[in-house]
Each structure stands twice: as C-alpha cells, then as structure tokens.
Design a protein around this motif. Structure first.
Motif, PDB file in Angstrom:
ATOM      1  N   THR A  99     -26.345 -26.058  49.006  1.00 33.31           N
ATOM      2  CA  THR A  99     -26.651 -27.467  48.736  1.00 33.31           C
ATOM      3  C   THR A  99     -27.448 -27.673  47.446  1.00 33.31           C
ATOM      4  O   THR A  99     -27.008 -28.421  46.560  1.00 33.31           O
ATOM      5  CB  THR A  99     -27.435 -28.077  49.906  1.00 33.31           C
ATOM      6  OG1 THR A  99     -28.604 -27.273  50.175  1.00 33.31           O
ATOM      7  CG2 THR A  99     -26.572 -28.141  51.160  1.00 33.31           C
ATOM      8  N   LEU A 110     -25.996 -29.272  43.817  1.00 29.02           N
ATOM      9  CA  LEU A 110     -26.518 -30.605  43.535  1.00 29.02           C
ATOM     10  C   LEU A 110     -27.241 -30.626  42.188  1.00 29.02           C
ATOM     11  O   LEU A 110     -27.080 -31.572  41.401  1.00 29.02           O
ATOM     12  CB  LEU A 110     -27.467 -31.036  44.650  1.00 29.02           C
ATOM     13  CG  LEU A 110     -28.071 -32.439  44.528  1.00 29.02           C
ATOM     14  CD1 LEU A 110     -26.967 -33.496  44.546  1.00 29.02           C
ATOM     15  CD2 LEU A 110     -29.078 -32.688  45.651  1.00 29.02           C
ATOM     16  N   CYS A 168     -33.778 -30.216  40.049  1.00 32.94           N
ATOM     17  CA  CYS A 168     -32.904 -31.125  40.791  1.00 32.94           C
ATOM     18  C   CYS A 168     -33.500 -32.526  40.861  1.00 32.94           C
ATOM     19  O   CYS A 168     -32.768 -33.522  40.908  1.00 32.94           O
ATOM     20  CB  CYS A 168     -32.666 -30.572  42.197  1.00 32.94           C
ATOM     21  SG  CYS A 168     -31.505 -31.519  43.195  1.00 32.94           S
TER      22      CYS A 168
END
Length: 330
Positions: free
Chosen positions: A43, A47, A294
């Motif tokens: 994930t 991302l 992120c």
C-alpha cells in the motif's frame, strides 16, 4: 516431533542461505507481523510513487506551474519518488533479516537511499529560504527568486547530494564485503569521523537552518499581520498584492513543519546509537521518515487548488488534448 524439529535454530530452514556456512539466520516473524509488513509493502510504496508521479507530471506539463516555488516542489517530489520506489521496498527487505540481492546491490541501495534523503533535506532548506523571501521581502520576491536561480540551486543540491553521499559511503561502495558479518546482511557501517560529519552536515546544520529561518518568518509574519489589521484601508492594495505570496508561504510552512515532525525524531533517536537502533521504536521512526514522502503530495492536495485541478486533468487523460499544457490552473 518432526514438525517441532523443523524449527530447530540449527536447521537449514532458519538460514537465509542454507547452502552457505556463514549464512545469517532468518528472524522469526509472527503471522500478524508478516501480514502487517506485506500490507505496508503493498500500500504505502505504490501510493507514494503514484502521488509523487502526479506532482512531477503536473509541474512538468502545465506551463502555468513553471514557477520557482513549484520547481522546488518538483525537486522534492523526485526525491520522494525515489523513497517510494527504492527506499521503502528495500528497507522492508533489509529489515526482514535476509538481504537476497547481493553486496553490490546493497551498496547501491544504501547510496540511493542517502542521496534521496540528503536531497530532501536540502530541498527543505531551499523551500524555507523561498518562504523567507516571500514573507520578509514580498515586493522584491520576483526579482530575487527567479527560475534561473532556483534551477541552479536545485542542480547544486542534487550534485552535492551525490558527491557528499559518495564521500560518506566511500568504504561501503568500494569494499561492500567488509560491511557484512554473514551472508544475507545489508548493513551501513560508518567510522567515527564519517559518523560525526554526517550528524553535523546531514542533520544539525540543515535542521538548524530550517528552524532559524522559519522562526524569523514566524516573527515577521506575526508583525505583518498586526500591521495589516491596523492599516487595512490605507494599504489595502499592498495587502491584496501580498496575499498570494503569504498564502503560498503558509502552505510551504506546513510542508516544512510536517517534514520536521517526521524527520527529527529518528535523527535524535539515532544519536543515542547502540542496540537501541534495532528496537521496534527505531523501526517505527524510520517508517515515519519514509511516510513523509507520501504525506507531502497530500499537503499539496489540501493547500494547492492547482494540484487538485492538475490531478483531475491527468486522471481523465485530458492532458493528451491539444494545448492542454496551456490550461489555466488557478
């Protein structure tokens, strides 16, 4: 009994390379820990890569976004892209206890990791300087902060990162076999002088500059806010002229603040040294540093309308239309 015997520490199933006598042992991971590691790997890195690619595509494609401030954000997005593309998967593999990619790849991975982090830190210093000029000298901002000067600054920051990292990690790059104690290990080894230089150049100096610059910016911004409240009518036009620069400076301030929150705890913790760096707390703080890459694009999405509009145009493939680069983003 056979099932129990398969967990014997001396058995080949507990070694990273069972065929080698000097293989590192595999660390034991509970099913929940292994599942969490897999979930994070599936994930967070994708991302991070996707969000920073959107930033890079937006700033590179739309001409209205070709500004000095956005050039700094582009440089930061490139370093954050490296974090999501290389550092996050590599660090999860390295912390799994079995590095299966060999000594050369380990040395190159550590080099890229240091370059990306070093470039990010320098970008934050440049962003702080940009914010300082926008707040403290807004009338001369366009003359002092030009595309040419920022381009030179960004190029110098990356050149310095590559050179500085090569010097700091010289032994790791030239003699990668000296850094391992067993097969399946990827360790970063510093001598005392290199470690001391890195602490000062890589942490104390840039973070000190960032804090000092932003403290001055905060004081000036507060004094300007008080002055604006007193002279709303007399200097209304000047206030309107400053408003976009003040808004951009506040957004960059949030970006710098989040960077310090994510970056400083691990650096302070790492100064302790010793076995504490192998603790679960250290693993969480390393993850916090990487998550900053992120979070940065999410800050753009929250504070910059141009980024939200650019994402819509990119996702809907309208950037392939004729003259899409001329789109009005504000």
């Amino acid at each position: 009994m056979d099932a129990l015997g398969s967990s014997d520490p001396s058995g080949p199933s507990t070694l990273c390379f069972p065929e080698l006598n000097q293989s590192c042992p595999k660390p034991f991971l509970s099913p929940s820990a292994a599942l969490l590691r897999l979930a994070l790997l599936c994930t967070v890195p994708p991302l991070t890569v996707t969000l920073n690619l959107l930033v890079i595509m937006a700033v590179a494609h739309f001409r209205q976004l070709h500004t000095p401030t956005n050039l700094l954000l582009l440089s930061l997005a490139v370093s954050d892209l490296l974090v999501g593309l290389v550092l996050m998967p590599g660090e999860m593999l390295r912390e799994s206890g079995c590095w299966l990619l060999g000594e050369l790849v380990c040395a190159l991975y550590l080099y890229v990791a240091y370059v990306a982090v070093s470039a990010s830190v320098i970008d934050m210093v440049l962003i702080s300087v940009d914010r300082y000029v926008a707040i403290c000298d807004p009338l001369h901002y366009s003359q002092r902060v030009t595309m040419r000067r920022v381009s030179v600054g960004v190029a110098c920051s990356w050149a310095f990162s590559f050179l500085y990292t090569a010097l700091i990690l010289k032994d790791n790059l030239l003699y990668p076999e000296r850094t391992r104690t067993c097969w399946g290990e990827c360790m970063l080894v510093f001598d005392f002088v290199s470690a001391a230089v890195d602490v000062f150049v890589g942490f104390i100096l840039p973070v000190g500059l960032i804090l000092a610059i932003n403290l001055v910016v905060l004081v000036v911004a507060l004094s300007q806010a008080r002055a604006m409240r007193v002279q709303v009518v007399a200097h209304a036009s000047q206030r309107v002229a400053r408003r976009p620069q003040l808004k951009a400076a506040r957004s960059l301030g949030v970006l710098v603040g989040i960077f310090l929150l994510c970056f400083t705890p691990y650096q302070c913790f790492s100064l302790v040294g010793g076995d504490l760096l192998q603790s679960p707390v250290a693993s969480f703080l390393v993850f916090l540093v990487y998550v900053n890459s992120c979070v940065n694009p999410l800050v753009y999405a929250l504070f910059y309308p141009w980024f939200r509009k650019a994402v819509r145009l990119i996702v809907t493939l309208r950037i392939f239309h004729a003259d899409s680069c001329q789109a009005i983003m504000s």
